[in-house]
Design a protein around this motif. Structure first.
Motif, PDB file in Angstrom:
ATOM      1  N   GLY A 107      -8.688  -6.008  11.753  1.00  0.00           N
ATOM      2  CA  GLY A 107      -7.286  -5.707  11.986  1.00  0.00           C
ATOM      3  C   GLY A 107      -6.356  -6.193  10.895  1.00  0.00           C
ATOM      4  N   GLU A 108      -6.890  -6.515   9.725  1.00  0.00           N
ATOM      5  CA  GLU A 108      -6.062  -6.981   8.613  1.00  0.00           C
ATOM      6  C   GLU A 108      -5.689  -5.808   7.712  1.00  0.00           C
ATOM      7  N   ARG A 109      -4.439  -5.797   7.243  1.00  0.00           N
ATOM      8  CA  ARG A 109      -3.983  -4.748   6.328  1.00  0.00           C
ATOM      9  C   ARG A 109      -4.426  -5.078   4.907  1.00  0.00           C
ATOM     10  N   VAL A 110      -5.667  -4.784   4.626  1.00  0.00           N
ATOM     11  CA  VAL A 110      -6.220  -5.048   3.298  1.00  0.00           C
ATOM     12  C   VAL A 110      -7.010  -3.826   2.848  1.00  0.00           C
ATOM     13  N   PRO A 111      -6.995  -3.523   1.549  1.00  0.00           N
ATOM     14  CA  PRO A 111      -7.756  -2.373   1.059  1.00  0.00           C
ATOM     15  C   PRO A 111      -9.244  -2.679   0.998  1.00  0.00           C
ATOM     16  N   ASN A 112     -10.041  -1.640   1.012  1.00  0.00           N
ATOM     17  CA  ASN A 112     -11.469  -1.786   0.756  1.00  0.00           C
ATOM     18  C   ASN A 112     -11.636  -2.192  -0.703  1.00  0.00           C
ATOM     19  N   SER A 113     -12.245  -3.333  -0.939  1.00  0.00           N
ATOM     20  CA  SER A 113     -12.325  -3.869  -2.295  1.00  0.00           C
ATOM     21  C   SER A 113     -13.138  -2.993  -3.237  1.00  0.00           C
ATOM     22  N   LEU A 114     -14.006  -2.140  -2.682  1.00  0.00           N
ATOM     23  CA  LEU A 114     -14.817  -1.269  -3.530  1.00  0.00           C
ATOM     24  C   LEU A 114     -14.015  -0.107  -4.103  1.00  0.00           C
ATOM     25  N   PRO A 122      -1.684   0.057 -10.429  1.00  0.00           N
ATOM     26  CA  PRO A 122      -0.612  -0.606  -9.671  1.00  0.00           C
ATOM     27  C   PRO A 122       0.669   0.205  -9.557  1.00  0.00           C
ATOM     28  N   THR A 123       0.967   1.042 -10.534  1.00  0.00           N
ATOM     29  CA  THR A 123       2.209   1.811 -10.480  1.00  0.00           C
ATOM     30  C   THR A 123       2.043   3.145  -9.760  1.00  0.00           C
ATOM     31  N   GLY A 124       0.808   3.566  -9.518  1.00  0.00           N
ATOM     32  CA  GLY A 124       0.582   4.877  -8.923  1.00  0.00           C
ATOM     33  C   GLY A 124       0.017   4.854  -7.523  1.00  0.00           C
ATOM     34  N   SER A 125      -0.212   3.670  -6.967  1.00  0.00           N
ATOM     35  CA  SER A 125      -0.783   3.564  -5.624  1.00  0.00           C
ATOM     36  C   SER A 125      -0.170   2.371  -4.906  1.00  0.00           C
ATOM     37  N   ASN A 126      -0.109   2.465  -3.588  1.00  0.00           N
ATOM     38  CA  ASN A 126       0.380   1.362  -2.764  1.00  0.00           C
ATOM     39  C   ASN A 126      -0.755   0.760  -1.948  1.00  0.00           C
ATOM     40  N   THR A 127      -0.704  -0.538  -1.741  1.00  0.00           N
ATOM     41  CA  THR A 127      -1.647  -1.198  -0.851  1.00  0.00           C
ATOM     42  C   THR A 127      -1.266  -0.899   0.599  1.00  0.00           C
ATOM     43  N   MET A 130       1.906  -2.647   1.507  1.00  0.00           N
ATOM     44  CA  MET A 130       3.072  -2.012   0.903  1.00  0.00           C
ATOM     45  C   MET A 130       3.483  -0.762   1.679  1.00  0.00           C
ATOM     46  N   VAL A 131       2.506  -0.017   2.195  1.00  0.00           N
ATOM     47  CA  VAL A 131       2.824   1.156   3.019  1.00  0.00           C
ATOM     48  C   VAL A 131       3.558   0.717   4.289  1.00  0.00           C
ATOM     49  N   TRP A 132       3.115  -0.394   4.875  1.00  0.00           N
ATOM     50  CA  TRP A 132       3.823  -0.933   6.041  1.00  0.00           C
ATOM     51  C   TRP A 132       5.242  -1.356   5.665  1.00  0.00           C
ATOM     52  N   ASP A 133       5.364  -2.119   4.598  1.00  0.00           N
ATOM     53  CA  ASP A 133       6.664  -2.668   4.211  1.00  0.00           C
ATOM     54  C   ASP A 133       7.658  -1.578   3.813  1.00  0.00           C
ATOM     55  N   LYS A 134       7.177  -0.569   3.103  1.00  0.00           N
ATOM     56  CA  LYS A 134       8.077   0.442   2.543  1.00  0.00           C
ATOM     57  C   LYS A 134       8.362   1.605   3.491  1.00  0.00           C
ATOM     58  N   LEU A 135       7.417   1.925   4.385  1.00  0.00           N
ATOM     59  CA  LEU A 135       7.585   3.120   5.221  1.00  0.00           C
ATOM     60  C   LEU A 135       7.463   2.837   6.709  1.00  0.00           C
ATOM     61  N   LEU A 136       6.309   2.365   7.140  1.00  0.00           N
ATOM     62  CA  LEU A 136       6.020   2.308   8.574  1.00  0.00           C
ATOM     63  C   LEU A 136       6.993   1.418   9.333  1.00  0.00           C
ATOM     64  N   SER A 137       7.347   0.297   8.760  1.00  0.00           N
ATOM     65  CA  SER A 137       8.232  -0.643   9.453  1.00  0.00           C
ATOM     66  C   SER A 137       9.702  -0.265   9.344  1.00  0.00           C
ATOM     67  N   GLN A 138      10.014   0.704   8.492  1.00  0.00           N
ATOM     68  CA  GLN A 138      11.408   1.016   8.177  1.00  0.00           C
ATOM     69  C   GLN A 138      11.983   2.183   8.975  1.00  0.00           C
ATOM     70  N   HIS A 139      11.140   2.901   9.708  1.00  0.00           N
ATOM     71  CA  HIS A 139      11.594   4.092  10.436  1.00  0.00           C
ATOM     72  C   HIS A 139      11.221   3.939  11.905  1.00  0.00           C
ATOM     73  N   ASP A 140      12.229   3.837  12.744  1.00  0.00           N
ATOM     74  CA  ASP A 140      11.996   3.477  14.137  1.00  0.00           C
ATOM     75  C   ASP A 140      11.230   4.529  14.915  1.00  0.00           C
ATOM     76  N   GLN A 141      11.247   5.782  14.470  1.00  0.00           N
ATOM     77  CA  GLN A 141      10.542   6.802  15.239  1.00  0.00           C
ATOM     78  C   GLN A 141       9.036   6.798  14.981  1.00  0.00           C
ATOM     79  N   ILE A 142       8.569   6.055  13.986  1.00  0.00           N
ATOM     80  CA  ILE A 142       7.123   5.900  13.788  1.00  0.00           C
ATOM     81  C   ILE A 142       6.608   4.904  14.825  1.00  0.00           C
ATOM     82  N   PHE A 143       5.760   5.376  15.738  1.00  0.00           N
ATOM     83  CA  PHE A 143       5.236   4.486  16.768  1.00  0.00           C
ATOM     84  C   PHE A 143       3.733   4.270  16.658  1.00  0.00           C
TER      85      PHE A 143
END
Length: 274
Positions: A107-114, A122-127, A130-143
């Motif tokens: 249940g940890e928000r971590v990428p597959n290390s492989l 780093p500039t072309g992909s989000n962890t 980062m997806v949680w911080d930038k999108l999922l947590s920012q829009h209340d209608q995402i449940f």
């Protein structure tokens, strides 16, 4: 498809650079792009980005209209910005986001290390975080967030910045190989031949009660039965996926109920008129 559907990118769908660095979308777009027969001119397929690597669908169920957003593997900022625009276009709709690599089976928000897109670019992909911080947590209608990629199953619940719940669910059975074992195939390094054994996650939304619920079950198209009806289930899979759990607890991670305690109040405006 006659029914609203989406296809999300697995690293195996990507053109590769080196060993495990995803490097292109040409394979995926050729089969599941926005202009392929699966999605072209479908009224429920309401938006796409990056040739269909990201896509959005609207569907009706249980008296509500829902929005689904599918994000590409290790979604870049351009994908997240597109998703935010889609949400703004469909305000108030209960929204489910699907992506590939987001959470491990603890249940940890971590990428597959492989296969870590952000580490390679780093500039072309989000962890996942980062997806949680930038999108999922920012829009209340995402449940809800659905993901796969990392083998096993997990569920976590976190409050977004508005104080409402976001249910995040992992289900990935691709490494299961009991059918291969039964056929005499030998795996490598103690792991079976990953064939999946036909297991899939089923989620039934029951919106009729005062508190809506999601009944989560796991079903095999090969064995033609649910995990709860399979006596050998823990013996087959627990040691590889969740060895510290009891057999009973292992069954529960693939058959449980999510209570959507604030759903009716939170999404009242999304209810369809009779």
């Amino acid at each position: 498809s006659k029914f609203p559907s989406a296809a999300k990118i697995d690293p195996k769908d990507l053109t590769t650079i080196g060993v495990l660095h995803p490097g292109g979308l040409s394979n995926f777009r050729a089969v599941f792009g926005e202009y392929t027969p699966f999605f072209k001119d479908k009224e429920w397929y309401v938006s796409a980005n990056d040739g269909g690597a990201d896509s959005a669908q609207v569907f009706e169920a249980g008296g509500y209209r829902f929005l689904h957003i599918g994000l590409q593997f290790d979604a870049p900022d351009t994908s997240l910005a597109w998703a935010a625009k889609v949400i703004a276009k469909y305000p108030g709709l209960p929204t489910i986001v699907s992506t590939h690599d987001y959470m491990d089976n603890d249940g940890e928000r971590v990428p597959n290390s492989l296969i870590d897109g952000h580490k390679a670019d780093p500039t072309g992909s989000n962890t996942p975080q980062m997806v949680w911080d930038k999108l999922l947590s920012q829009h209340d209608q995402i449940f809800m967030l659905l993901c796969g990629h990392q083998h096993g199953q997990a569920m976590r619940t976190d409050k977004n910045r508005f104080g409402n719940e976001v249910y995040q669910v992992l289900a990935d059975y691709q490494d299961r190989g009991q059918t291969a074992k039964d056929a005499g195939a030998k795996g490598m390094n103690g792991y079976p031949v990953g064939i999946g054994d036909g297991w899939m996650r089923l989620m039934e939304f029951d919106m009729t009660g005062k508190t809506p619920v999601i009944n989560v079950r796991t079903y095999s198209t090969h064995y033609e039965k649910h995990s709860t009806d399979t006596p050998q289930y823990a013996a087959w899979y627990k040691a590889q996926e969740k060895p510290k759990l009891s057999d009973e607890a292992f069954h529960r991670v693939d058959a449980y109920q999510i209570a959507l305690t604030d759903f009716h109040k939170r999404f009242k405006k999304a209810m369809k008129l009779p």
